[in-house]
Design a protein around this motif. Structure first.
Motif, short mmCIF file in Angstrom:
data_model
loop_
_atom_site.label_atom_id
_atom_site.label_comp_id
_atom_site.label_asym_id
_atom_site.label_seq_id
_atom_site.Cartn_x
_atom_site.Cartn_y
_atom_site.Cartn_z
N GLY A 25 48.36 38.32 38.51
CA GLY A 25 47.82 38.68 37.27
C GLY A 25 47.89 37.63 36.28
O GLY A 25 49.00 36.68 36.20
N THR A 99 46.63 45.03 35.89
CA THR A 99 46.66 45.19 37.33
C THR A 99 46.94 43.95 38.25
O THR A 99 46.51 42.92 37.75
N GLU A 102 44.27 40.93 38.00
CA GLU A 102 43.41 41.03 37.02
C GLU A 102 43.70 39.72 36.11
O GLU A 102 44.76 39.56 35.86
N ARG A 104 43.29 39.53 31.90
CA ARG A 104 43.12 40.23 30.76
C ARG A 104 43.30 39.16 29.43
O ARG A 104 43.98 38.35 29.60
#
Length: 568
Positions: A25, A99, A102, A104
């Motif tokens: 991530g 997650t 992902e 972000r």
């Protein structure tokens, strides 16, 4: 001027291998509201992947990304600092969940940090980030960070000595800014026209600073001197304590000091009536009363444990069981210097089977030196120094021993510099999984740079190291002490020769990312009024995060006075 050894050379001589990339991530961070006076911004990430990243700024915002080694719940915050390292802004810490796979984005808006009654910003200890939740990091060739987990982590943080802290402990103090404390440095001058010098400093549980070094009496006899200063710099009544004939003869020398809960230990050397030098170990209680059986007299040679008169090296550390460990450079029967390791029980008695001696570790039997010592969280004993290679150049040597004195598999680690160069390890500190060594490196033309190495607990050199620093005079730069504060920032003290040929006091700050901070080293000169050389010794951190350094400076009578620096 900051210089680094080419990464290709490091990979060849140290076997450095980049870690495989792991990306579970990505966290994109935007820091906004950066003040015009800020020199850098640090972003602090804690969670399954913990890291501290610091970047320079050129505007009111900065962006950076963390490639995470694990998905999960994170907390992230940021702060900005001036050139001297003083925190002037902070962003409220945020919680974020990432997650697997992902990306972000988080925005951290900086606001002014709390201020004290003066004009400078001050750290608000109630909002200080838990520095121990952040592992040490190092830059690889691509500019990414290799995360190094902290040893013994159970969700808590570690203190500056590498020991674990409970999660209920108070937040660690913020890194010092590198400002000289009010009323410092302290100058002490003993007998007129004689030299007084501090070699090492340690801080006890009450915050008192203990300095060990040398002074001379009116008969020009050298004494081991032990000073005790309160946190405000006031010299305790009845100090310094002097010892001058512990071995029965021609004066004593104090080189290293360590504090346990109820005692102060001093290591040094003394000559007997035949001028044979012995390793000396003194023990005092915190009131300055010398304990029964002190001093312990050990070692016996023309150089005892400390080495030549003008090249003295000795390290002292106390383990978790109260045993004292000393590293030095005794001379053997063949006339060569060995690396010597002594172990003393809690009552100061030499343990059977010691000293352990090492000779010829870099390939030439002649000079192996133990200059500094530290103990990691697992009780392993580390010694930094140097050893001669077959061409008789000094090479940085790093030894690791178990509590019984057995050398660890794969050790010592010998760092091979470019041909014709030599290097010395002269100071040592361990925090979590990071083993820091400070020393010096010479390029063969006798231009000596201050040098800094970082290893993991297996003795592997981190990518991008050593860091080499060459002063503006392109002359001699050297280190004598090193410490790691609770935020993971590394502080080293030493000297730098200026353009006039005088030796200045120098204080380096090395960020966790593995770079010397802007505005450092701090240089100081003429502390005692003589307009000549300054000398620095070891570095110690007190419970409030302040730095203490002992050394010396020439006065107007052209002899040395003890100097005690404190930086906040």
């Amino acid at each position: 001027m900051l210089r680094t050894v080419p990464l290709g050379v490091l990979a060849l001589v140290a076997g450095c291998v980049d870690r495989p990339a792991i990306n579970e991530g990505t966290l994109q961070v935007q820091v906004t509201g950066i003040a015009s006076g800020a020199a850098s911004v640090a972003v602090l990430l804690s969670g399954p992947h913990s890291e501290r990243r610091e970047v320079g700024v050129s505007g009111d915002r900065a962006e950076l990304a963390f490639e995470l080694i694990a998905a999960g719940d994170y907390r992230i915050g940021a702060e900005s600092t001036r050139i001297a390292g003083l925190v002037i802004q902070r962003a409220a810490e945020q919680a974020v969940q990432v997650t697997a796979g992902e990306t972000r984005t988080v925005e951290l808006a900086l606001a002014a940090a709390a201020t004290d009654a003066g004009t400078d910003a001050a750290v608000d200890s109630g909002t200080a980030t838990d520095a121990g939740s952040l592992p040490d990091t190092a830059s690889d060739a691509a500019g990414d960070r290799d995360v190094v987990a902290d040893a013994g982590r159970d969700g808590s943080d570690f203190d500056a000595a590498g020991g674990d802290r409970d999660s209920a402990d108070a937040a660690a103090p913020a890194a010092p800014a590198g400002r000289i404390a009010s009323g410092f440095p302290k100058i002490w001058n003993g007998e007129p026209n004689d030299n007084d010098r501090g070699y090492a400093v340690a801080i006890d549980g009450a915050g008192a600073a203990w300095i060990v070094g040398t002074t001379y009496d009116s008969n020009a006899v050298m004494h081991m001197a032990l000073w005790k200063y309160a946190a405000d710099g006031e010299l305790a009544a009845g100090y310094p304590l002097l010892r001058g004939d512990g071995a029965g003869g021609h004066g004593d020398l104090g080189l290293a000091v360590a504090v346990r809960s109820d005692q102060v230990w001093v290591a040094g050397c003394g000559q007997d009536s035949s001028t044979t030098e012995h390793l000396m170990l003194w023990r005092f209680d915190l009131a300055g009363v010398e304990l029964a059986g002190s001093p312990t007299v050990a070692g016996s040679s023309s150089r005892g444990a400390c080495g030549r008169t003008n090249r003295r090296y000795l390290g002292l550390a106390i383990d978790g069981d109260g045993n004292g460990w000393v590293a030095g450079r005794p001379r053997n029967a063949a006339g060569n210097d060995d690396m010597g390791l002594w172990k003393f029980d809690p009552n100061g008695a030499l343990v059977a089977g010691f000293p352990v001696l090492r000779d010829g570790d870099a390939g030439h039997v002649g000079e192996d030196v133990g200059a500094a010592i530290a103990i990691d969280g697992a009780g392993q004993v580390w010694v930094a120094g140097w050893s001669l290679d077959p061409a008789q150049y000094q090479q940085l040597a790093l030894w690791k021993f178990d509590p019984a004195g057995a050398i660890a598999a794969g050790f010592p680690k010998i760092q091979v510099p470019p041909a014709g160069h030599w290097e010395q390890g002269r100071a040592l500190a361990i925090a979590g999984d990071a083993v820091w060594v400070a020393g010096r490196s010479c390029d063969g033309s006798y231009v000596t740079d201050a040098a800094f190495w970082r290893f993991d607990l297996d003795g592997n050199l981190a990518p991008g190291f050593p860091l080499l620093w060459n002063g503006a005079a392109d002359h001699t730069d050297d280190t004598a002490g090193i410490a790691v504060d609770p935020s993971g920032t590394v502080w080293a003290a030493g000297t730098s020769v200026n353009a006039a040929g005088d030796q200045d006091f120098a204080l380096w700050r090395i960020e966790r990312r593995g770079a010397i901070a802007d505005g450092f080293p701090l240089l100081r000169d003429d502390e005692a009024g003589g307009g000549f050389h300054e000398y620095a010794g070891t570095v110690a951190l007190d419970r409030d995060g302040a730095l203490w350094i002992a050394g010396a400076s020439y006065n107007a009578d052209v002899n040395q006075d003890l100097v005690l620096w404190k930086f906040e």
